[in-house]
Design an enzyme around this catalytic site. Structure first.
Site, PDB file in Angstrom:
ATOM      1  N   GLN A   1      -4.855  -1.567   9.543  1.00 39.23           N
ATOM      2  CA  GLN A   1      -4.691  -2.852   8.860  1.00 39.23           C
ATOM      3  C   GLN A   1      -5.266  -3.978   9.726  1.00 39.23           C
ATOM      4  O   GLN A   1      -4.896  -4.131  10.885  1.00 39.23           O
ATOM      5  CB  GLN A   1      -3.197  -3.093   8.575  1.00 39.23           C
ATOM      6  CG  GLN A   1      -2.913  -4.352   7.789  1.00 39.23           C
ATOM      7  CD  GLN A   1      -3.471  -4.307   6.362  1.00 39.23           C
ATOM      8  OE1 GLN A   1      -3.408  -3.288   5.683  1.00 39.23           O
ATOM      9  NE2 GLN A   1      -4.044  -5.423   5.918  1.00 39.23           N
TER      10      GLN A   1
ATOM     11  N   ASP B   1     -11.229   2.869   3.974  1.00 36.68           N
ATOM     12  CA  ASP B   1     -11.612   1.450   3.834  1.00 36.68           C
ATOM     13  C   ASP B   1     -13.132   1.291   3.797  1.00 36.68           C
ATOM     14  O   ASP B   1     -13.638   0.227   3.437  1.00 36.68           O
ATOM     15  CB  ASP B   1     -11.048   0.632   5.006  1.00 36.68           C
ATOM     16  CG  ASP B   1      -9.734  -0.060   4.648  1.00 36.68           C
ATOM     17  OD1 ASP B   1      -9.459  -0.230   3.447  1.00 36.68           O
ATOM     18  OD2 ASP B   1      -8.988  -0.421   5.582  1.00 36.68           O
TER      19      ASP B   1
ATOM     20  N   LYS C   1       0.848  -1.209   0.000  1.00 38.02           N
ATOM     21  CA  LYS C   1       0.000   0.000   0.000  1.00 38.02           C
ATOM     22  C   LYS C   1       0.876   1.249   0.000  1.00 38.02           C
ATOM     23  O   LYS C   1       0.622   2.199  -0.740  1.00 38.02           O
ATOM     24  CB  LYS C   1      -0.935  -0.011   1.225  1.00 38.02           C
ATOM     25  CG  LYS C   1      -2.059  -1.025   1.085  1.00 38.02           C
ATOM     26  CD  LYS C   1      -2.870  -1.202   2.358  1.00 38.02           C
ATOM     27  CE  LYS C   1      -3.894  -2.332   2.163  1.00 38.02           C
ATOM     28  NZ  LYS C   1      -4.678  -2.629   3.360  1.00 38.02           N
TER      29      LYS C   1
END
Ligand code: NAD
Length: 290
Positions: A97, A120, A53
């Site tokens: 994460q 997200d 990422k």
């Protein structure tokens, strides 16, 4: 029938080059997009995802920052970091994460992220937006699937869609996004009895169960579009999806490979969500200045 292969790497590269232009316009306007990534513990797979990422951010011109915490950190410390990032105008996207260590209150942390930086799309506000078909942060993996379908010119409206897998991060948002595009959607999961009786009806079959070879040719309608979200590491180290690729590609009209199908799209849509967030911030600042 031999299926056409969907090249997720190529589609992702095309989208990323458009994103790079958008990021550079933002930077020129003084609003360089910024993404903050929080990682807790040292899960090996997560470490690879986070590295990828950060690298992808760099490639398109997003400023990234990474915050690592040991697995035994007090969750309050992570919360404090999230609050600081919420207040930081250089940050347009924050992600934690997953998975987190077992003692972590995941919902509490996800709700602590500002809904305006929730790239997200896991904050309840954005989940609600998704349900009513009005979110600015579609969750990245299903968003990537929608983009692949659009890129391939697959008609969604009125089609029978079966989604295998009902997780909060893939299956459920996938089903909602396709329902929003007026498909008739059926969701199957681990407790579904006789999976094949559902999958055989699918014009578009999306599989996200995490079970190698779950979908074999007898379960697929001839000419179906088959999207394999699964990522499974076999004992010999080989990476495979959830679909018997060799068999099903003889029956489907379109199929995504693993690797190289949905995978490259997920990070791409994270970049897109971060850039979209920076664009909204800039538009808001311009409106207040006018
Ligand atoms: P998860 O474990 O949270 O959910 C799996 C879902 O599949 C559950 O709803 C479960 O009920 C269902 N399921 C399990 N076994 C089944 C069976 N035999 N029949 C029908 N349904 C079954 O997993 P997840 O996070 O949703 O991920 C699913 C898969 O997608 C995994 O392989 C994961 O690695 C992969 N994934 C890929 C990407 C990507 O970028 N390509 C992103 C996220 C997840």
């Amino acid at each position: 029938m031999t299926a056409k292969l969907v090249d997720g790497v190529a589609v992702a590269a095309k989208i990323r080059s458009e994103l790079k232009e958008r990021a550079s316009r933002l930077t020129a306007a003084g609003e360089q997009p910024g993404l903050a990534v929080i990682m807790v513990g040292n899960n090996a797979a997560s470490a690879v995802y986070v590295r990828n990422k950060i690298r992808a951010c760099h490639e398109v011109g997003i400023r990234s920052s990474r915050f690592d915490f040991p697995a035994d950190v007090d969750p309050a410390e992570v919360l404090t970091r999230i609050q600081a990032l919420n207040a930081d105008p250089a940050v347009h996207g924050i992600l934690v994460q997953l998975p987190l260590p077992p003692h972590f209150p995941i919902p509490l942390l996800l709700q602590a992220i500002s809904a305006e930086k929730d790239v997200d799309g896991f904050h309840l506000y954005n989940v609600g937006g998704l349900v009513i078909g009005d979110t600015v942060f579609p969750p990245c993996t299903p968003y990537g699937v929608v983009k692949l379908l659009e890129h391939e010119g697959v008609e969604i409206e009125g089609k029978n869609v079966v989604v295998v897998g009902a997780s909060n991060i893939v299956g459920k948002p996938m089903a909602l996004m396709l329902m929003q595009r007026e498909a008739t959607v059926c969701i199957c999961h681990a407790k579904t009895r006789d999976l094949a009786q559902f999958t055989i009806l699918a014009d578009i079959l999306v599989v996200a169960a995490g079970k190698p070879n779950l979908i074999v040719p007898q379960m697929v309608k001839t000419g179906a579009v088959v999207i394999d979200v699964g990522i499974n590491r076999l004992p010999d180290g080989k990476l495979v999806g959830d679909v018997d690729f060799a068999g099903v590609s003889q029956k489907a009209s379109l199929i995504t490979p693993v690797p190289g199908g949905v995978g490259p799209m997920t990070i791409t849509m994270l970049l897109a969500n971060t850039i979209g967030s920076a664009e909204r911030r800039l538009a808001g600042a311009n409106r207040s200045a006018a």
